[in-house]
Design a protein around this motif. Structure first.
Motif, PDB file in Angstrom:
ATOM      1  N   MET A   1      34.095  -5.315  -2.807  1.00  0.00           N
ATOM      2  CA  MET A   1      33.065  -6.183  -2.251  1.00  0.00           C
ATOM      3  C   MET A   1      33.018  -7.461  -3.104  1.00  0.00           C
ATOM      4  O   MET A   1      32.741  -7.417  -4.303  1.00  0.00           O
ATOM      5  N   ALA A   2      33.311  -8.578  -2.466  1.00  0.00           N
ATOM      6  CA  ALA A   2      33.313  -9.859  -3.171  1.00  0.00           C
ATOM      7  C   ALA A   2      31.883 -10.271  -3.530  1.00  0.00           C
ATOM      8  O   ALA A   2      30.936  -9.973  -2.802  1.00  0.00           O
ATOM      9  N   TYR A   3      31.755 -10.963  -4.659  1.00  0.00           N
ATOM     10  CA  TYR A   3      30.453 -11.476  -5.080  1.00  0.00           C
ATOM     11  C   TYR A   3      30.677 -12.692  -5.968  1.00  0.00           C
ATOM     12  O   TYR A   3      31.801 -12.975  -6.391  1.00  0.00           O
ATOM     13  N   THR A   4      29.606 -13.405  -6.254  1.00  0.00           N
ATOM     14  CA  THR A   4      29.676 -14.542  -7.171  1.00  0.00           C
ATOM     15  C   THR A   4      28.559 -14.426  -8.202  1.00  0.00           C
ATOM     16  O   THR A   4      27.541 -13.774  -7.960  1.00  0.00           O
ATOM     17  N   ILE A   5      28.790 -15.041  -9.347  1.00  0.00           N
ATOM     18  CA  ILE A   5      27.745 -15.205 -10.362  1.00  0.00           C
ATOM     19  C   ILE A   5      27.645 -16.691 -10.639  1.00  0.00           C
ATOM     20  O   ILE A   5      28.641 -17.336 -10.989  1.00  0.00           O
ATOM     21  N   ALA A   6      26.447 -17.223 -10.476  1.00  0.00           N
ATOM     22  CA  ALA A   6      26.220 -18.652 -10.699  1.00  0.00           C
ATOM     23  C   ALA A   6      25.186 -18.845 -11.801  1.00  0.00           C
ATOM     24  O   ALA A   6      24.362 -17.964 -12.059  1.00  0.00           O
ATOM     25  N   TRP A   7      25.241 -20.001 -12.424  1.00  0.00           N
ATOM     26  CA  TRP A   7      24.238 -20.389 -13.418  1.00  0.00           C
ATOM     27  C   TRP A   7      24.065 -21.884 -13.351  1.00  0.00           C
ATOM     28  O   TRP A   7      24.983 -22.622 -12.997  1.00  0.00           O
ATOM     29  N   GLY A   8      22.877 -22.322 -13.616  1.00  0.00           N
ATOM     30  CA  GLY A   8      22.575 -23.744 -13.584  1.00  0.00           C
ATOM     31  C   GLY A   8      22.948 -24.409 -14.892  1.00  0.00           C
ATOM     32  O   GLY A   8      23.571 -23.811 -15.771  1.00  0.00           O
ATOM     33  N   ALA A   9      22.541 -25.649 -15.011  1.00  0.00           N
ATOM     34  CA  ALA A   9      22.780 -26.387 -16.250  1.00  0.00           C
ATOM     35  C   ALA A   9      22.099 -25.652 -17.399  1.00  0.00           C
ATOM     36  O   ALA A   9      20.965 -25.198 -17.280  1.00  0.00           O
ATOM     37  N   ILE A  10      22.800 -25.518 -18.489  1.00  0.00           N
ATOM     38  CA  ILE A  10      22.260 -24.826 -19.653  1.00  0.00           C
ATOM     39  C   ILE A  10      21.529 -25.847 -20.512  1.00  0.00           C
ATOM     40  O   ILE A  10      22.077 -26.894 -20.854  1.00  0.00           O
TER      41      ILE A  10
END
Length: 161
Positions: A106-115
């Motif tokens: 199962m494909a997925y993504t992990i995202a994060w904003g500006a640190i």
């Protein structure tokens, strides 16, 4: 007689030498002492990212978060080199593997904003931590076509000054 005179003189010299003390000087010097403290960042909390149970008959993306925390050496900027799965650009794309053979994925993504900019305060118990919130997303197109199972993957994260 001359031979006896030499023996007497030699004995007198030895007796005199044993009573005379010669000055002793202590040797002195210096040694260089140094230490180098490395600028490092270390995670202090890496909680699991766990999605709630997914009903495959529903629509819409499913999300879960993980708030990772870290500290850095005092005075060290610790926000410029963050990676997920070896990739420093958001989002990371991964594939969750089912536990039961034959396994679905199962494909997925992990995202994060500006640190946020962060300068380390050291590693003491009261030292400031920085938090990076990671958001995982599984699209309905990924979960609607897999069998009922538990899906997982371990993803490496890293932070460096």
């Amino acid at each position: 007689m001359n031979h006896l005179k030499h023996k007497v003189l030699a004995g007198a010299f030895l007796a005199l030498a044993s009573t005379v003390t010669f000055g002793q000087a202590a040797g002195t010097g210096t040694i260089a002492v140094s230490a180098q403290v490395q600028g490092v960042c270390r995670f202090t909390a890496t909680p699991a990212m766990t999605f709630a149970a997914i009903d495959p008959s529903t629509t819409g993306n499913k999300t879960a978060t993980s708030a990772v925390k870290y500290r850095c050496t005092k005075g060290t900027a610790g926000w410029t080199n963050f990676t997920v799965g070896g990739d420093g650009s958001s989002p990371y794309s991964g594939s969750l593997l089912g536990a039961t053979a034959p396994a679905d994925t199962m494909a997925y993504t992990i995202a994060w904003g500006a640190i946020a900019a962060f300068t380390g305060a050291g590693f003491g118990a009261s030292a400031a931590e920085n938090t990076i919130t990671l958001t995982g997303t599984i699209a309905d197109t990924a979960y609607s076509v897999v069998k009922a199972d538990t899906y997982s993957e371990n993803v490496a994260i890293s932070i460096a000054p």
